[in-house]
Enzyme design. Sequence first.
Site, mmCIF file in Angstrom:
data_model
loop_
_atom_site.group_PDB
_atom_site.id
_atom_site.type_symbol
_atom_site.label_atom_id
_atom_site.label_comp_id
_atom_site.label_asym_id
_atom_site.label_seq_id
_atom_site.Cartn_x
_atom_site.Cartn_y
_atom_site.Cartn_z
ATOM 1 N N LYS A 207 13.955 3.991 -37.024
ATOM 2 C CA LYS A 207 14.328 2.864 -37.675
ATOM 3 C C LYS A 207 15.181 1.902 -36.694
ATOM 4 C CE LYS A 207 15.563 3.230 -42.136
ATOM 5 N NZ LYS A 207 16.391 3.741 -43.216
HETATM 6 C C1 E4P Z 1 16.268 2.595 -46.524
HETATM 7 O O1 E4P Z 1 15.422 3.112 -45.598
HETATM 8 C C2 E4P Z 1 17.617 2.628 -46.474
HETATM 9 O O2 E4P Z 1 17.759 3.969 -46.023
HETATM 10 C C3 E4P Z 1 18.436 2.727 -47.973
HETATM 11 O O3 E4P Z 1 17.356 2.149 -48.931
HETATM 12 C C4 E4P Z 1 19.412 1.606 -47.918
HETATM 13 O O4 E4P Z 1 19.940 1.289 -49.172
HETATM 14 P P1 E4P Z 1 21.283 1.603 -49.638
HETATM 15 O O5 E4P Z 1 22.165 1.870 -48.723
HETATM 16 O O6 E4P Z 1 21.446 0.029 -50.212
HETATM 17 O O7 E4P Z 1 21.227 2.355 -50.770
#
Ligand code: E4P
Length: 227
Positions: free
Chosen positions: A88
């Site tokens: 990522k």
């Molecule tokens: C996606 O891969 C992210 O890890 C995740 O959904 C982030 O979302 P949040 O921090 O708003 O829960």
Amino acid sequence: MTLLKLFLDSADPEKIRRALDFYPLDGVTTNPTILSRQNTELLPLLKELRKITEGKLLFVQVTADKSDDMVREAHLIADRLGGDLCIKIPATEEGLRAIKILSRDGISTTATAVYSVSQAILAAAAGADYVAPYMSHIDNLCLDSAQVAGDMAKLFREHYPKTNVLAASFRVAEQINRAVLCGVGAVTVAPEMLPVMIGNRGTEAELESFEKNWSSVYGDKSVGDLI
Ligand code: E4P
């Protein structure tokens, strides 16, 4: 037709083990916040996650903010963990350059923390395999996250067929339904969302009624006891 991919957004080994056992999941997504919640040594944790998700896709995010360092981290993660991995990378200018380089290196990437269709276009053009819009954060800006993610999915189908929308950051089950109906190819959900998705008061009421009617005739015997 392509099957929707369903990922678990967690770095908690126990929750992941249980979710993989009960639910039809294609892998696990993590991010720096989710990993730091475990508050433990990083490499052993990542290796444990790799082991638990063997044969499935594991997403790990870089934390560097310069593209050359992101690329180095991505290669390091791939070398240390191996297997089916997706790195990522934040959807920034530096991230875009890293995605371009990693795509040439044959490393799978997700452009993450995506808020807009224009970011999605650039990430897909750079070679990202997934683009991850943060749905509840987009909704909090008084935008319609399902519409935004659906637009991304439509433009990928037309122009970047290799790229999938990985909708993330859901807070309520209805957001997931809408995103899927708008055409996203993948969703990632927190472990706590899964029982919310499967649980239904109507189903529970039906089970109570089956149980009552059955026991009035067969007592405490089960189907297995009687056939
Ligand atoms: C996606 O891969 C992210 O890890 C995740 O959904 C982030 O979302 P949040 O921090 O708003 O829960």
